[in-house]
Design an enzyme around this catalytic site. Sequence first.
Site, PDB file in Angstrom:
ATOM      1  N   ASP A  11     -39.498  -0.116 -66.176  1.00 43.67           N
ATOM      2  CA  ASP A  11     -39.773  -1.537 -66.401  1.00 43.67           C
ATOM      3  C   ASP A  11     -40.105  -1.712 -67.877  1.00 43.67           C
ATOM      4  O   ASP A  11     -41.046  -1.096 -68.388  1.00 43.67           O
ATOM      5  CB  ASP A  11     -40.959  -1.997 -65.560  1.00 43.67           C
ATOM      6  CG  ASP A  11     -40.618  -2.082 -64.078  1.00 43.67           C
ATOM      7  OD1 ASP A  11     -39.424  -2.187 -63.751  1.00 43.67           O
ATOM      8  OD2 ASP A  11     -41.549  -2.027 -63.251  1.00 43.67           O
ATOM      9  N   ASP A 130     -36.190  -9.441 -55.125  1.00 48.90           N
ATOM     10  CA  ASP A 130     -37.645  -9.272 -55.025  1.00 48.90           C
ATOM     11  C   ASP A 130     -38.108 -10.090 -53.825  1.00 48.90           C
ATOM     12  O   ASP A 130     -37.883 -11.303 -53.774  1.00 48.90           O
ATOM     13  CB  ASP A 130     -38.345  -9.780 -56.290  1.00 48.90           C
ATOM     14  CG  ASP A 130     -37.933  -9.000 -57.533  1.00 48.90           C
ATOM     15  OD1 ASP A 130     -37.580  -7.813 -57.403  1.00 48.90           O
ATOM     16  OD2 ASP A 130     -37.958  -9.591 -58.630  1.00 48.90           O
TER      17      ASP A 130
END
Length: 252
Positions: A11, A130
């Site tokens: 990330d 997500d």
Amino acid sequence: MITKRIIPCLDVNRGRVVKGIGFINLRDAGDPVELAAFYDREGADEIVFLDITASHENRKTVVELASRTSEKVFIPYTIGGGIKSIDDIREILKKGADKISINTSAFNDHSLVENAAEIFGSQCIVVAIDAKYCRKDYWEVFLNGGRTPTGKDAVEWAVEAEKLGAGEILLTSMDKDGTKEGYDIELTGAVSSAVNIPVIASGGAGKLSHLRDVIKYAGADAVLVASIFHYGQHTIREAKEYLRAEGINVRL
């Protein structure tokens, strides 16, 4: 027997690898390209870079990341975050990325997935989802790095994404992300059962048995792993040897 993949997830926030809990409380974990090169040497099957604030801040993914990575990383790698157009995809793939991951833009503009799959091939197109648990057998899709609810069921959206031409689904449980409590078996199993393309499970890896469980009991084709590798809890070799001992086919 299909080989299952272990994929370190990097990330990226403002050029640095970070890790948080539930998409917040970010902690620095190093330089993305150096970390990716290390995981390449360690035996990772692929690498995923996600610019976690690109969509929210309306920034284009840093194309230089793809270029820098291609000089040091020799396994397939995926870049996602803030990709909004065919030109963005073309630029990132030309710089060396093997796949692109699209989340918010894919949901908001279905033609982007269709056109990208037609131009570059489905194998290059990963649709990231997500999702957050709402009630039994229903997980809601969120956009913009987990900030925007959509009212859409994650399983339903995964099926649509496959029909549009996605080659893989990168499925992140927002409830499990960063908790180290294990992947969301129910969510992953529901999506894996509903689609015919590979599903990459993401969110919650805290020990090696979690990797085994989501592959064995939820049908994941690959596992995305961050914290347990970034902070030295386990090596990729240890993870693969453990999975092999548990009867899971991996590339050693």
